[in-house]
Design a protein around this motif. Structure first.
Motif, mmCIF file in Angstrom:
data_model
loop_
_atom_site.group_PDB
_atom_site.id
_atom_site.type_symbol
_atom_site.label_atom_id
_atom_site.label_comp_id
_atom_site.label_asym_id
_atom_site.label_seq_id
_atom_site.Cartn_x
_atom_site.Cartn_y
_atom_site.Cartn_z
ATOM 1 N N SER A 123 -1.942 -71.270 39.670
ATOM 2 C CA SER A 123 -0.991 -70.489 40.453
ATOM 3 C C SER A 123 -0.620 -69.195 39.728
ATOM 4 O O SER A 123 -0.387 -68.179 40.370
ATOM 5 C CB SER A 123 0.248 -71.322 40.733
ATOM 6 O OG SER A 123 0.772 -71.836 39.537
ATOM 7 N N THR A 124 -0.612 -69.243 38.388
ATOM 8 C CA THR A 124 -0.324 -68.019 37.641
ATOM 9 C C THR A 124 -1.455 -67.013 37.812
ATOM 10 O O THR A 124 -1.227 -65.814 37.980
ATOM 11 C CB THR A 124 -0.127 -68.344 36.149
ATOM 12 O OG1 THR A 124 0.813 -69.403 36.032
ATOM 13 C CG2 THR A 124 0.374 -67.142 35.388
ATOM 14 N N GLU A 126 -3.357 -66.893 40.418
ATOM 15 C CA GLU A 126 -3.248 -66.407 41.795
ATOM 16 C C GLU A 126 -2.202 -65.311 41.922
ATOM 17 O O GLU A 126 -2.385 -64.345 42.655
ATOM 18 C CB GLU A 126 -2.886 -67.555 42.732
ATOM 19 C CG GLU A 126 -4.098 -68.240 43.288
ATOM 20 C CD GLU A 126 -3.720 -69.440 44.134
ATOM 21 O OE1 GLU A 126 -2.518 -69.666 44.357
ATOM 22 O OE2 GLU A 126 -4.644 -70.140 44.556
ATOM 23 N N ALA A 127 -1.105 -65.490 41.176
ATOM 24 C CA ALA A 127 -0.059 -64.479 41.225
ATOM 25 C C ALA A 127 -0.611 -63.143 40.752
ATOM 26 O O ALA A 127 -0.374 -62.102 41.377
ATOM 27 C CB ALA A 127 1.116 -64.907 40.357
ATOM 28 N N ALA A 128 -1.381 -63.176 39.666
ATOM 29 C CA ALA A 128 -1.960 -61.940 39.155
ATOM 30 C C ALA A 128 -2.927 -61.362 40.182
ATOM 31 O O ALA A 128 -2.936 -60.153 40.446
ATOM 32 C CB ALA A 128 -2.690 -62.221 37.844
ATOM 33 N N GLU A 129 -3.715 -62.251 40.772
ATOM 34 C CA GLU A 129 -4.696 -61.815 41.761
ATOM 35 C C GLU A 129 -3.997 -61.158 42.946
ATOM 36 O O GLU A 129 -4.397 -60.091 43.419
ATOM 37 C CB GLU A 129 -5.477 -63.047 42.218
ATOM 38 C CG GLU A 129 -6.854 -62.767 42.746
ATOM 39 C CD GLU A 129 -7.479 -64.038 43.302
ATOM 40 O OE1 GLU A 129 -8.081 -63.964 44.371
ATOM 41 O OE2 GLU A 129 -7.347 -65.098 42.666
ATOM 42 N N SER A 130 -2.912 -61.772 43.403
ATOM 43 C CA SER A 130 -2.260 -61.239 44.591
ATOM 44 C C SER A 130 -1.475 -59.972 44.285
ATOM 45 O O SER A 130 -1.055 -59.258 45.192
ATOM 46 C CB SER A 130 -1.353 -62.291 45.229
ATOM 47 O OG SER A 130 -0.286 -62.567 44.377
ATOM 48 N N LEU A 131 -1.287 -59.682 42.988
ATOM 49 C CA LEU A 131 -0.679 -58.394 42.642
ATOM 50 C C LEU A 131 -1.743 -57.316 42.524
ATOM 51 O O LEU A 131 -1.449 -56.172 42.187
ATOM 52 C CB LEU A 131 0.077 -58.502 41.327
ATOM 53 C CG LEU A 131 1.444 -59.177 41.386
ATOM 54 C CD1 LEU A 131 1.968 -59.430 39.994
ATOM 55 C CD2 LEU A 131 2.425 -58.322 42.171
ATOM 56 N N GLY A 132 -2.984 -57.688 42.774
ATOM 57 C CA GLY A 132 -4.051 -56.697 42.765
ATOM 58 C C GLY A 132 -4.746 -56.539 41.433
ATOM 59 O O GLY A 132 -5.508 -55.599 41.241
ATOM 60 N N PHE A 133 -4.520 -57.465 40.474
ATOM 61 C CA PHE A 133 -5.223 -57.383 39.198
ATOM 62 C C PHE A 133 -6.703 -57.653 39.429
ATOM 63 O O PHE A 133 -7.065 -58.520 40.220
ATOM 64 C CB PHE A 133 -4.705 -58.445 38.233
ATOM 65 C CG PHE A 133 -3.366 -58.154 37.628
ATOM 66 C CD1 PHE A 133 -2.368 -57.554 38.365
ATOM 67 C CD2 PHE A 133 -3.094 -58.505 36.314
ATOM 68 C CE1 PHE A 133 -1.128 -57.303 37.818
ATOM 69 C CE2 PHE A 133 -1.857 -58.259 35.754
ATOM 70 C CZ PHE A 133 -0.874 -57.652 36.504
ATOM 71 N N SER A 134 -7.544 -56.922 38.696
ATOM 72 C CA SER A 134 -8.969 -57.234 38.750
ATOM 73 C C SER A 134 -9.207 -58.484 37.905
ATOM 74 O O SER A 134 -8.330 -58.921 37.174
ATOM 75 C CB SER A 134 -9.785 -56.077 38.198
ATOM 76 O OG SER A 134 -9.552 -55.962 36.812
ATOM 77 N N GLN A 137 -8.662 -57.671 34.305
ATOM 78 C CA GLN A 137 -7.245 -57.476 33.992
ATOM 79 C C GLN A 137 -6.504 -58.805 33.954
ATOM 80 O O GLN A 137 -5.666 -59.027 33.085
ATOM 81 C CB GLN A 137 -6.595 -56.555 35.036
ATOM 82 C CG GLN A 137 -6.891 -55.087 34.816
ATOM 83 C CD GLN A 137 -6.405 -54.239 35.969
ATOM 84 O OE1 GLN A 137 -6.348 -54.707 37.103
ATOM 85 N NE2 GLN A 137 -6.064 -53.000 35.682
#
Lengths: 228, 248, 298
Positions: A123-124, A126-134, A137
Motif C-alpha cells: 500500500s505504501t 501504491e501511495a507513491a505510485e498514485s502520487l505519480g512517482f516513476s 523514484q
C-alpha cells in the motif's frame, strides 16, 4: 615486547585485514543490491540464475570457494610480465580473495535485501505510485530507505561474519593479520602466546568497531513510531 | 451545490474488471461532473474500492471505457504519470511514508514529480497543513501522529499535486470514532470549495450530508443511484432497502 | 603483493606435518598453452560424453571446461572419487558431528548460564558467549592447535590428542557460543506471562525452566540449530590448514599424486564444492521448511 620486524608484520597484517574487509564489504553490498533488484525482475531466467547463485554460495564452504576461485579459476586469468621474466596473473591472490569473499557474503546480502524490499507494504508503494512517482523514484525515495531500515540488523550480522571470514584468505597466502601472526609464531616460538592474544584482541576490536558503527547508523536511521 | 451545466470530468462506461476467475466489476457506468461529490456505498466485497482504484489506473480494466479529464485509460499508450497528476487518491491505511516528516511527505511529489521549486512547494505545504488544521505538526513523523492526523496529512499530500479529482477509499474505516469527524470535516471543506470528489464510504450520515449523488453497488453492478434525498428515503431496489435497514 | 604466491604455506609445512602435500605453484615453466594444444590433439572422440559428467557435478564447470578440455583430469577424478568420498568427505562429516555434539552440550550449559539468576554466572557466560561468537573460526582453530598439548596424562595414562581431535575442539567453541545464544533467545521468546502463570502455581524456578519453558522453546531451537550444523560442516575444510586429513587435504594429495597438472584443479575443487552442496542443501531446505512451519504457530 615485539621486535620491529614483528611489529611491522603485525601492522601490515592488520592493514591488509582492514583493506580486505573494506573492499569485500562494499562489493558484497553492491552484489546484494544488484542481486535483489534482479530477483524482482520479470525475466525468469535471470531470477533462477540469481537463485542458483545464492543457493550455491550459501551451501558450499567459503574456504573451498576461495581455493576454487584462486587455484582453479586463477589458472585461466591472463598473465602479464612487468620485467619480461616473471609471469604474474592479472588478478592477484588478494584480488581473488576479495572476489571470492564478496560473492560469498553477497549471496547472503541478496536474500537480506530482498526480504527488506518485500517488507515494504504494497500500500505504501501504491501511495507513491498514485502520487505519480516513476518506478525508479518509488524505489529510490520510498522502498529503498524503508527496506534498508528493515535490513540493517541482518546486514549487520552478515558483515560481521564477513570480517571474520577474511581470515580464511590465509588459505591462499594473503598476508592478512592471521597469516602474518602465523609466520611470526613459526619463526619465534616464544612469541606464540602474546601474538595469539593480540590476534584475538585485534579481531574482537575490529568486529567491535563495525558493530558500533552499524549500531550508530541504525540508531540514526530510526524513525519515531516505525518498527521497534 | 449541484452544477447542472458543468462538464463531465470522469466518465465510466460499462467497465468490467476481474481478478483471475473472479469478476469484480460486471459492467459499471457512472459520470461525474466537475465540482460534484459522489459517494459510492455498498456491502464489502461489492467492488467499490476496485472501481475507484481503476479510476487512477492502480488496477487495469478488462472491458469498457474510463475517461478522466480527457485522458482515455484504455489507451495502450496511456501516460500514467499525467493521469496521476490530475487524480489524487487517499487510502484507508493513510500510507504516509514513515521515514519522512509530514512536511516532507507533502513536498515530495511536487518536487520530484512536478519538479517544482522546493521553497515554493514548502510554502504551499504549510498552507495545506493549515487547511487540514494541522498547523504546528509539520515536522512530526507519521508515527508520532494519530490516525486522524495522519489521514489529514495524506489528504494534504494529495492536494499538493493540485489534482482535478480526489478519490477517497474508505478513508475513515481504520480510524477511531472520535477522529473520524476531523477527517470528515476536512473532506467537507474540500467539497464546499468545489473540488470534485469521489468517495467510497460507510459513513451514511456523511454521505447524506455532502454527496450530490449516491451510487449503491452490490455484486459488481450499480444497483441504484440518485440524490441523497431520494436514495435514503425512496429506495426502490430490495437489495438497497435491505442494506439501508441493516446500516441505518 | 601480486608476487606473493609462495610454494609453501608457513605454519603448516614447518609444523611437523611433513607428510602434508604442499601445492606447488601451478604457473609452470612452460606456458599453459603448450599443454592445451597437446591435450587438444590427443583428445579422443568420446570427450564430449565425459564432459557431461562434470556438468552434472557442477554446472558452472561447463564454461571452464568448454575451452579447456581436461579429459584426463576428469578420469583422474573418477579414479580418486571413492577415496576422496570415503576417507575425505566422510571424515568431514565425522568432525562436524563430533563438534556439533560437544558444541551443543556446552552451548546449552552456557546458554542456561546466561539466563541464570546468579549475576556472576550470568556475566561469565555472557563473556564467553560473546568472545567465541565474535572471533573468527580460523583463529580459534589455530589457537586450539597451538595451545593444546600433544597428549594429556590422566591418572598416569597418556592419552594422545590427535590433530583432528583438536580440530573438533576448535570448531566446537564457536558452535558452543552460538548455541548458547540460541538457547538464551529461545527462552526469552517465551512470553513472561508463562513464567508468571507457573510462578503463581508455586513451581520452583528449576521446575518452571525444565518443565514449562524449555519444552516450549525446544521446537523453536531446532531450525537455528540445524542452520548452525550446516555452517559448521562448511567450516570443516578449514581443518586442512591444520593438517587434518579431510577432503581438501586429500584432494591436494591426490592432485600431487597426479603430477599436479593445473587442469586437475577445476574438477577436483568442483567435486569438493559439489559434495558440500549436496550435503548442505537438503539441510538448508529442511531448516527453511521447519522455520516456516513453526513460525505460524507462534
Amino acid at each position: 615486547m615485539y621486535e620491529p620486524v614483528q611489529q611491522g608484520k603485525i601492522l601490515s597484517g592488520i592493514w591488509m585485514t582492514i583493506k580486505l574487509s573494506f573492499f569485500c564489504l562494499i562489493l558484497s553490498v553492491v552484489i546484494g543490491i544488484v542481486g535483489a533488484f534482479a530477483q524482482g525482475s520479470k525475466i525468469r531466467i535471470l531470477r533462477s540464475f540469481v537463485q542458483g547463485y545464492i543457493q550455491f554460495f550459501r551451501n558450499t564452504p567459503p574456504y573451498v570457494q576461495l581455493l576454487f576461485f584462486y587455484f582453479a579459476l586463477g589458472q585461466f586469468t591472463p598473465t602479464y610480465s612487468p620485467d619480461g621474466w616473471l609471469e604474474l596473473p592479472i588478478i592477484s591472490n588478494v584480488g581473488w580473495a576479495i572476489i571470492s569473499l564478496s560473492f560469498f557474503a553477497g549471496a547472503f546480502n541478496v536474500e537480506i535485501f530482498r526480504a527488506g524490499i518485500e517488507a515494504v507494504a504494497d500500500s505504501t508503494k501504491e501511495a507513491a505510485e498514485s502520487l505519480g512517482f516513476s518506478r525508479f523514484q518509488t524505489f529510490r525515495y520510498v522502498i529503498f530507505p524503508l527496506a534498508i531500515r528493515v535490513c540493517l540488523p541482518s546486514l549487520n550480522n552478515n558483515l560481521i561474519n564477513l570480517v571474520k571470514t577474511t581470515t580464511q584468505a590465509f588459505g591462499i597466502a594473503v598476508p592478512e593479520l592471521l597469516y602474518q601472526s602465523v609466520t611470526i609464531w613459526n619463526d619465534y616460538p616464544s612469541a606464540q602466546y602474546p601474538t595469539m592474544l593480540l590476534v584475538f584482541v585485534v579481531y574482537i576490536l575490529l568486529v567491535g568497531v563495525l558493530v558500533l558503527s552499524m549500531n550508530t547508523w541504525e540508531k540514526n536511521l530510526r524513525i519515531p513510531g516505525y518498527g521497534q | 451545490m449541484l452544477k447542472k451545466n458543468a462538464e463531465t470530468i470522469v466518465s465510466i462506461k460499462d467497465v468490467h474488471k476481474s481478478f483471475g476467475q473472479l469478476e469484480v466489476l460486471k459492467g459499471v457506468s457512472l459520470d461525474v461532473k466537475k465540482g460534484e461529490v459522489i459517494c459510492v456505498i455498498g456491502p464489502s466485497g461489492s467492488g467499490k474500492s476496485t472501481l475507484i482504484r481503476c479510476i487512477n489506473g492502480l488496477n487495469d480494466i478488462q472491458g469498457g471505457q474510463i475517461n478522466v479529464c480527457g485522458i482515455d485509460l484504455t489507451d495502450p499508450k496511456l501516460d500514467k504519470l499525467e493521469l496521476r497528476k490530475r487524480v489524487g487518491m487517499v487510502f484507508q491505511q493513510y500510507n504516509l511514508f514513515p521515514h519522512k516528516t509530514a512536511l516532507e511527505n507533502i513536498i515530495m511529489a511536487p518536487t520530484l514529480v512536478l519538479k517544482q521549486d522546493k521553497a515554493a512547494s514548502e510554502k504551499r505545504a504549510f498552507e495545506l497543513m493549515q487547511k487540514v488544521r494541522l498547523e504546528g505538526k509539520e515536522h512530526a513523523y507519521p508515527g508520532e501522529l494519530s490516525g486522524g492526523q495522519q489521514q489529514r496529512v495524506a489528504i494534504a499530500r494529495s492536494l499538493a499535486m493540485n489534482p482535478d479529482v480526489m478519490l477517497f477509499d474508505e478513508v475513515t474505516a481504520a480510524l477511531d470514532p472520535e477522529t473520524v469527524k476531523e477527517v470528515l470535516v476536512t473532506i467537507k471543506d474540500l467539497a464546499q470549495e468545489g473540488m470534485t470528489c469521489i468517495l467510497v464510504t460507510h459513513e451514511m450520515g456523511f454521505a447524506r450530508e455532502v454527496a450530490d449523488h449516491i451510487y449503491f453497488t452490490d455484486n459488481g453492478v450499480i444497483v441504484e443511484h440518485g440524490s441523497p434525498k431520494t436514495f435514503f428515503n425512496k429506495a426502490k431496489d430490495p437489495r438497497t432497502k435491505e442494506f439501508l435497514s441493516q446500516i441505518l | 603483493m601480486a608476487s606473493k604466491r609462495p610454494s609453501t604455506i608457513p605454519g603448516i609445512n614447518r609444523h611437523g606435518n611433513t607428510d602434508l602435500p604442499v601445492l606447488k605453484p601451478f604457473a609452470p615453466s612452460q606456458p599453459i598453452a603448450f599443454h592445451t594444444s597437446a591435450w587438444l590433439a590427443n583428445m579422443p572422440a568420446w570427450t564430449g560424453f565425459v564432459l557431461l559428467l562434470p556438468l552434472m557435478l557442477w554446472p558452472f564447470a561447463s564454461h571452464a571446461a568448454g575451452s579447456f578440455t581436461m579429459t584426463d583430469a576428469f578420469s583422474a577424478l573418477i579414479r580418486w572419487m571413492p577415496f576422496l568420498l570415503k576417507s575425505g568427505f566422510l571424515f568431514n562429516v565425522i568432525i562436524s558431528l563430533f563438534a556439533m555434539l560437544i558444541g551443543t552440550f556446552l552451548g546449552i550449559i552456557l546458554g542456561l548460564g546466561q539466563i541464570s539468576k546468579n549475576r556472576f554466572i550470568k556475566r561469565i557466560s555472557w563473556f564467553f558467549t560473546q568472545l567465541f561468537r565474535n572471533s573468527p573460526w580460523l583463529v580459534l582453530l589455530f589457537i586450539v592447535l597451538l595451545a593444546f598439548p600433544f597428549e594429556v596424562t590422566i591418572f598416569g595414562v597418556i592419552i594422545p590428542i590427535p590433530d583432528w581431535m583438536k580440530a573438533v575442539i576448535g570448531l566446537s567453541l564457536p558452535i558452543m557460543a552460538n548455541i548458547s545464544e540460541i538457547v538464551r533467545g529461545a527462552v526469552l521468546s517465551v512470553p513472561t506471562a508463562q513464567w508468571e502463570a507457573a510462578e503463581s502455581l508455586a513451581f520452583s524456578r528449576q521446575q518452571i525452566l525444565w518443565r514449562i519453558i524449555l519444552p516450549q522453546c525446544f521446537k523453536r531451537m531446532i531450525p537455528p540449530w540445524m542452520n548452525w550444523y550446516a555452517i559448521l560442516t562448511m567450516a570443516t575444510p578449514l581443518c586442512s590448514l591444520l593438517g587434518v586429513e579431510e577432503i581438501i587435504t586429500l584432494s591436494r594429495q591426490a592432485m600431487e599424486a597426479e603430477n599436479n597438472h593445473p587442469e586437475l584443479l577445476v574438477p577436483f575443487y568442483s567435486f569438493a564444492l559439489g559434495l558440500f552442496f549436496f550435503y548442505c542443501y537438503p539441510i538448508a531446505r529442511v531448516t527453511m521448511y521447519l522455520e516456516r512451519r513453526y513460525s505460524v504457530k507462534i
